[in-house]
Design a protein around this motif. Structure first.
Motif, PDB file in Angstrom:
ATOM      1  N   THR A 400       0.849  -1.179   0.000  1.00  8.39           N
ATOM      2  CA  THR A 400       0.000   0.000   0.000  1.00  8.39           C
ATOM      3  C   THR A 400       0.887   1.232   0.000  1.00  8.39           C
ATOM      4  O   THR A 400       1.716   1.386   0.898  1.00  8.39           O
ATOM      5  N   VAL A 402       1.816   4.985   0.774  1.00 10.76           N
ATOM      6  CA  VAL A 402       1.363   5.930   1.795  1.00 10.76           C
ATOM      7  C   VAL A 402       2.040   7.274   1.529  1.00 10.76           C
ATOM      8  O   VAL A 402       3.265   7.351   1.482  1.00 10.76           O
ATOM      9  N   PRO A 403       1.254   8.332   1.309  1.00  9.28           N
ATOM     10  CA  PRO A 403       1.839   9.644   1.013  1.00  9.28           C
ATOM     11  C   PRO A 403       2.627  10.171   2.211  1.00  9.28           C
ATOM     12  O   PRO A 403       2.446   9.698   3.335  1.00  9.28           O
ATOM     13  N   GLU A 405       4.048  11.957   5.402  1.00 12.29           N
ATOM     14  CA  GLU A 405       3.335  12.462   6.583  1.00 12.29           C
ATOM     15  C   GLU A 405       3.526  13.963   6.718  1.00 12.29           C
ATOM     16  O   GLU A 405       2.691  14.655   7.271  1.00 12.29           O
ATOM     17  N   TYR A 412       5.995   6.056   1.225  1.00 11.90           N
ATOM     18  CA  TYR A 412       6.398   4.696   1.584  1.00 11.90           C
ATOM     19  C   TYR A 412       5.505   3.692   0.875  1.00 11.90           C
ATOM     20  O   TYR A 412       4.348   3.997   0.545  1.00 11.90           O
ATOM     21  N   ALA A 414       4.160   0.027   1.933  1.00  7.31           N
ATOM     22  CA  ALA A 414       4.133  -0.883   3.078  1.00  7.31           C
ATOM     23  C   ALA A 414       3.505  -2.196   2.649  1.00  7.31           C
ATOM     24  O   ALA A 414       2.459  -2.211   2.006  1.00  7.31           O
ATOM     25  N   ALA A 419       6.396  -4.166   6.985  1.00  7.52           N
ATOM     26  CA  ALA A 419       7.656  -3.618   6.496  1.00  7.52           C
ATOM     27  C   ALA A 419       7.340  -2.556   5.444  1.00  7.52           C
ATOM     28  O   ALA A 419       6.360  -2.655   4.727  1.00  7.52           O
ATOM     29  N   ALA A 420       8.179  -1.520   5.372  1.00  5.84           N
ATOM     30  CA  ALA A 420       7.921  -0.443   4.422  1.00  5.84           C
ATOM     31  C   ALA A 420       9.223   0.075   3.854  1.00  5.84           C
ATOM     32  O   ALA A 420      10.228   0.170   4.545  1.00  5.84           O
ATOM     33  N   LEU A 421       9.206   0.404   2.553  1.00  2.35           N
ATOM     34  CA  LEU A 421      10.369   0.966   1.882  1.00  2.35           C
ATOM     35  C   LEU A 421      10.018   2.358   1.381  1.00  2.35           C
ATOM     36  O   LEU A 421       8.882   2.599   0.966  1.00  2.35           O
TER      37      LEU A 421
ATOM     38  N   ALA B  64      14.251  -2.553   5.889  1.00  2.00           N
ATOM     39  CA  ALA B  64      12.971  -1.874   5.696  1.00  2.00           C
ATOM     40  C   ALA B  64      12.536  -1.283   7.030  1.00  2.00           C
ATOM     41  O   ALA B  64      12.950  -1.739   8.085  1.00  2.00           O
ATOM     42  N   ARG B  65      11.717  -0.236   6.963  1.00  2.00           N
ATOM     43  CA  ARG B  65      11.086   0.236   8.191  1.00  2.00           C
ATOM     44  C   ARG B  65      10.107  -0.834   8.641  1.00  2.00           C
ATOM     45  O   ARG B  65       9.365  -1.377   7.829  1.00  2.00           O
ATOM     46  N   GLN B  66      10.119  -1.169   9.905  1.00  4.31           N
ATOM     47  CA  GLN B  66       9.233  -2.235  10.374  1.00  4.31           C
ATOM     48  C   GLN B  66       8.033  -1.662  11.104  1.00  4.31           C
ATOM     49  O   GLN B  66       8.053  -0.509  11.542  1.00  4.31           O
ATOM     50  N   GLU B  67       7.004  -2.471  11.214  1.00  2.00           N
ATOM     51  CA  GLU B  67       5.774  -2.115  11.928  1.00  2.00           C
ATOM     52  C   GLU B  67       5.239  -0.758  11.473  1.00  2.00           C
ATOM     53  O   GLU B  67       4.872   0.099  12.254  1.00  2.00           O
ATOM     54  N   PHE B  68       5.258  -0.586  10.166  1.00  2.00           N
ATOM     55  CA  PHE B  68       4.752   0.663   9.586  1.00  2.00           C
ATOM     56  C   PHE B  68       3.229   0.615   9.608  1.00  2.00           C
ATOM     57  O   PHE B  68       2.616  -0.343   9.167  1.00  2.00           O
ATOM     58  N   VAL B  70      -0.198   1.528   8.247  1.00  2.00           N
ATOM     59  CA  VAL B  70      -0.866   2.057   7.056  1.00  2.00           C
ATOM     60  C   VAL B  70      -2.202   2.644   7.500  1.00  2.00           C
ATOM     61  O   VAL B  70      -2.984   1.964   8.158  1.00  2.00           O
ATOM     62  N   PRO B  71      -2.468   3.919   7.173  1.00  2.00           N
ATOM     63  CA  PRO B  71      -3.763   4.476   7.561  1.00  2.00           C
ATOM     64  C   PRO B  71      -4.902   3.687   6.904  1.00  2.00           C
ATOM     65  O   PRO B  71      -4.882   3.466   5.697  1.00  2.00           O
TER      66      PRO B  71
END
Lengths: 466, 552
Positions: A400, A402-403, A405, A412, A414, A419-421, B64-68, B70-71
């Protein structure tokens, strides 16, 4: 894609309009072609037979232009004076054909058949002419047998000369790099401005037949004013490449191939095609337009439906806009082509070219094998182990977008695991957000150390180029 | 202890190693086990080797950023209950609107795009996701498009629009359709309840007041009166205009007080509304002043109008909004006062008082002033009255139609006066119902088409550009007939150029006659020089037809 009349069995599969427009040398031709692609402009003169399409297009002159296209290739011919290739008339003709509005004919008109015959004659000629030349050439040492041996010997001599030039050039570059660090990077100012600048060094590398090294230096010269950290990284990796090149003979075969390709030793098309073929249904996942380079290029990312293998096709355009390999340049995301793919030497195997094509590109279903972000990073890190100079890796993820913040923070992507890049900022990310609607979507793109470049997503069954 | 970090290498490299030297003892992180691989003999080489190791280690070690989080605000039923335009429909829309690959709109196509969006709205379709950013951008740049884009955004489009300030305004521009569900429209919903009045944006407050007036005119007036003293100059003028909804004699007292407001905009808005109240003291004063400046003398063939232009505007008239001096570009102040005074009376007063039909009145000779200044007054009155009719919900008054037709017929030539003092033909034509308007437009085309260089070409051009689309068959047929006279000309005339520019959008795309084919047939007989433009118009019609076919 358009619901034209059912194509006849003898006819090649109809291309999409997108695929035709992908051949356009520039935006102006693209727009002009769309305007010219109306049946009225052609006054019912357009026709097709097998792989040949032709038509007369009304232009500004008194006589309409004679436009002919051979779909194998494709190759085009137009009597207009435009120096672009293909010209807008040829593109318009192909657009008409792709829309299904060019009727089948039994016989091509004279101008089309004459062109076709001339081409066929030319295709036969080289073999004949080289034969004659050989027969006519005075052979100083008599029999034709040693000539082949001599050719091989000459080739080996040329290769040795080249290796010598490259080695000399790289030694100069090594000392130049060390000098930069000795004098201090802060003192040299923006790279490429001073007399010992990266620009000059790039020219030196071109002379030394190390175009790979030259491209890196040119990239640094262009992006002057970048952070010192980036500059040091690039210098250090170039230095590492030179050090590896010095020990080329001792390196394992795969790594040696990587070093040769990074330095810029050419691998001929025929040599690559002589390597083993991987036959598969190759899905076009993403197409990256390379607009920053000296000539426009296109990176095309493939994935084999059965083998699951990745491949990257690279093609460039000539100064007049003509793609060197139009059959590759016209591949669009969301298409699938059954073809033989041959990898260039190197590790991990990525850069490739297509050999035999078993069928024309057809629309493909959205890809189903997708990794998570952690799996992607694991592959990336394994790939760097094989090629430390690697900066691009294909990504196919479900996630997904995400614009940001707030200002200064990135987009990002996610995945389901949390996990998110970071995503490289591009205006088209808004299209990705629209398609996702706040829910996970499939994203294909390129992973770079500073972020993911999203290139393709799927809206239902439809591939959307970002 | 940790080894050398990359940042420490950058610092050393920035200063240079020639003076201070450089040795690597140990490297940070995973690169540590290769520390010894560097070249110890040359400090510069050692530094570059160390930097290469750390760079590759850093790249390979990206996490990677973890525990992101998502709205979870995406519209729940994406696509559910909404008809999304087909892929083919989307392609046709992009082609017709001239949206290029980056989704940018060709400005000249905004009108045509608006037609297509309105057709989508009426058929209950929403935009497919890939088109949303391009159309939100287009509507943010071309404000006239916003009310047309808003209804076809769908739940997904409204959610998307919430992410960018410029887009949020677009999403709030249209009245939310009943099926859209107001809740999804977010903060820009038209009716936000009493909170919208207290803390809303000017647009939201106006919408709230108008809504309240629609239900309970008295409550709306009292709400406005209660907070009147606190409103800004600009707010006051706009809020007064909102009283047009549910306007009645009960509002007269409140509006009369506005006539002495400090702000000219407020006074003008109040005057406009008072003029729409036929029984108001304001309207009576205006009608009396009008009756005093124009008399009928004689009868039958000898009938004529006698105009009496007062030498100076009296104070009461000026307070009621009569401008004593003419605006810039309008020479004669007396004539301008005459026009304004005549405009003060309802048109029905003249026909009733003189016992003549509009068609007869507009052709009478005038003594004491130029007849055109009298007709200018009537034109102004017609426009004003149409505004009152629209606000009161009774548009299409048959007598007003007669007046508009009569006034349009009285001045066939081009009158070179600004629109504020001489409402143009197209403004009057807008007052006509579809039938008479189409017939008049067809007659203009017939007159202009018959004679090259006919002065009617200019009014015909103006009418083609402003006639509601799609054109009625009678007009489309007249356009084809007129073009049949033009096909052999080496260059297009004024009329043909107007047709070429408007036919693509105006010609009906559906119906018994195939206008695309008719235009193509004409184009085949045309010279090269302007044939492509006619082909383009024909193609637009055909593409519109294909687009409309996707909405079924």
């Amino acid at each position: 894609m358009s619901d034209g009349p059912a194509s006849l069995p003898a006819m090649p599969a109809r291309w999409s309009a997108d695929s035709v427009l992908a051949l356009a040398p520039d935006d102006a031709s693209r727009r002009a072609a769309v305007t010219l692609a109306r049946p009225g402009q052609w006054g019912g003169s357009a026709g097709t037979l097998g792989d040949l399409v032709w038509g007369l297009c009304a232009g500004s002159g008194k006589n309409p232009y004679q436009v002919i296209a051979d779909l194998t290739g494709p190759t085009c011919k137009c009597s207009c004076p435009s120096r672009k290739f293909p010209c807008k008339h040829a593109l318009a003709l192909l657009l008409l054909w792709s829309a299904g509005t060019v009727p089948d004919q039994r016989e091509p008109p004279d101008y089309a058949s004459a062109w076709q015959e001339a081409r066929q004659a030319r295709a036969r000629k080289p073999r004949a002419s080289s034969g004659t030349e050989q027969a006519a050439s005075p052979l100083p040492h008599g029999s034709p047998g040693p000539a082949g041996v001599k050719d091989e010997a000459a080739a080996a001599r040329r290769a040795a000369e080249r290796a010598g030039r490259v080695a000399d050039g790289l030694t100069d570059l090594r000392e130049w790099l060390r000098d930069q660090v000795r004098a201090g990077l802060a003192g040299t100012g923006p790279a490429g401005t001073g007399p010992g600048g990266a620009e000059l060094m790039a020219a030196r590398m071109v002379d030394a037949q190390a175009p790979g090294a030259a491209a890196v230096l040119r990239g640094l010269a262009v992006s002057s004013g970048g952070a010192l950290g980036r500059l040091l990284s690039e210098y250090a990796l170039l230095h590492l490449l030179i050090r590896a090149h010095e020990r080329l003979e001792q390196l394992p075969e795969g790594l040696a191939a990587v070093v040769r390709s990074r330095v810029g030793y050419p691998v001929g098309r025929d040599d690559a095609l002589a390597r083993p073929a991987v036959t598969d249904h190759w899905t076009v996942l993403a197409v990256r337009e390379l607009t920053d380079a000296q000539v426009p290029g296109r990176r095309i990312w493939l994935r084999g439906r059965e083998t699951g293998r990745r491949a990257m096709l690279l093609t460039f355009a000539a100064p007049n806009g003509a793609w060197q390999d139009p059959g590759t340049a016209r591949l669009r995301p969301g298409e699938e082509i059954r073809a033989d793919v041959h990898y260039y030497p190197g590790q991990p195997e990525l850069r490739a070219l297509t050999g035999l094509r078993h069928a024309d590109p057809v629309p493909a279903a959205p890809p189903v094998h997708q990794e998570g972000i952690d799996a992607l990073l694991a592959q990336w890190s394994a790939a760097l182990e094989q090629d430390p100079w690697l900066t691009t890796w294909p990504a196919l993820l479900t996630g997904t977008p995400v614009p940001p913040e707030g200002p200064g923070t990135p987009w990002y992507l996610a995945d389901g695991s949390g996990a998110a890049l970071p995503l490289a900022d591009r205006e088209s990310l808004w299209t990705l957000l629209a398609v996702c609607g706040g829910h996970p979507v499939t994203v294909a793109g390129e992973w770079h150390p500073d972020g993911l470049v999203a290139l393709t997503t799927w809206h239902g069954n439809q591939a959307v180029t970002l | 202890m940790s080894g050398l970090s990359f940042d420490e290498l950058v610092t050393a490299a920035a200063l240079g190693v020639s003076r201070k030297g450089f040795t690597v003892t140990e490297l940070d992180g995973p690169a540590a086990r290769y520390t010894g691989a560097g070249d110890p003999g040359d400090p510069a080489a050692a530094l570059l080797d160390a930097a290469a190791l750390l760079t590759v280690a850093q790249r390979a070690g990206i996490h990677a950023r973890q525990e992101f989080a998502v709205p979870a605000d995406g519209p729940a039923g994406v696509g559910g209950g909404e008809l999304e335009l087909s892929v083919r429909g989307a392609r046709l829309l992009a082609r017709l609107a001239g949206l290029d690959q980056r989704g940018e709109l060709a400005r000249s196509r905004a009108g045509l795009l608006g037609d297509l969006l309105a057709a989508m709205r009426d058929a209950g379709y929403v935009l497919p996701a890939p088109l949303l950013p391009g159309l939100l951008d287009a509507a943010a740049r071309v404000p006239a498009l916003a009310p047309l884009v808003a209804p076809v955004l769908g739940a997904r489009g409204r959610w998307l629009a919430g992410h960018r300030a410029g887009w949020r305004q677009v999403a709030g521009a249209g009245p939310a359709r009943g099926t859209d569900g107001g809740a999804a429209a977010g903060p820009a919903a038209a009716d936000g309840g009493p909170d919208a009045w207290r803390v809303g944006t000017p647009r939201e407050r106006r919408a709230y007041l108008a809504g309240l007036r629609g239900q309970d005119p008295r409550a709306g007036r009292e709400l406005l009166a209660a907070g009147w003293a606190r409103e800004s100059r600009q707010e006051r003028a706009e809020l007064v205009s909102a009283l047009a909804r549910g306007l009645s004699g009960d509002d007269e007292e409140f509006l009369e007080k506005m006539l002495s407001d400090r702000a000219g905009e407020v006074r003008a808005a109040a005057r406009r509304l008072l003029a729409w109240l036929p029984g108001s003291a304001f309207s009576r004063r205006a009608a009396e002043r009008a009756a005093a400046v124009l008399r009928l003398e004689g009868g039958g063939a000898g009938a004529r109008l006698i105009a009496h232009v007062p030498p100076e505007a009296d104070k009461a008239a000026v307070e009621d909004g009569i401008e004593p001096r003419s605006p810039v570009g309008w020479v004669d102040s007396g004539a301008w006062r005459l026009s304004q005074l005549i405009a003060g009376a309802p048109l029905a007063d003249w026909t009733a008082r003189f016992g003549l039909a509009p068609g007869e009145l507009v052709t009478l000779p005038v003594t004491g002033a130029a007849a055109i200044d009298v007709r200018a007054g009537w034109r102004l009155a017609a426009i004003r009255q149409a505004g009152a009719g629209a606000a009161g919900g009774n548009a299409g008054d048959p007598e007003l139609t007669d007046w508009a037709l009569a006034l349009l017929g009285a001045d066939l030539g081009t009158v070179n006066r600004p629109a504020s003092v001489w409402p143009p033909d197209t403004a009057l034509a807008d007052l006509l119902p579809a039938g008479p308007r189409g017939a008049r437009a067809a007659a203009l085309l017939a007159a202009a088409g018959a004679h090259p260089g006919h002065p009617q070409a200019y009014p015909a051009r103006a009418e083609l550009a402003s006639h509601p689309v799609p054109w009625p068959a009678v007009l489309a047929d007249a356009v084809l007939d007129a073009m049949a006279h033009e096909v052999l000309r080496p260059k297009p005339t004024v009329l043909a150029q107007a047709v070429v520019e408007t036919a693509g959008r105006g010609m009906p795309a559906t119906g018994p006659r195939d206008y695309a084919a008719e235009l193509t047939r004409l184009a085949h007989r045309m010279p090269q020089s302007w044939m492509p433009e006619v082909h383009a118009a024909a193609e637009t019609i055909a593409l519109r037809r294909a687009f409309l076919a996707e909405l079924r």
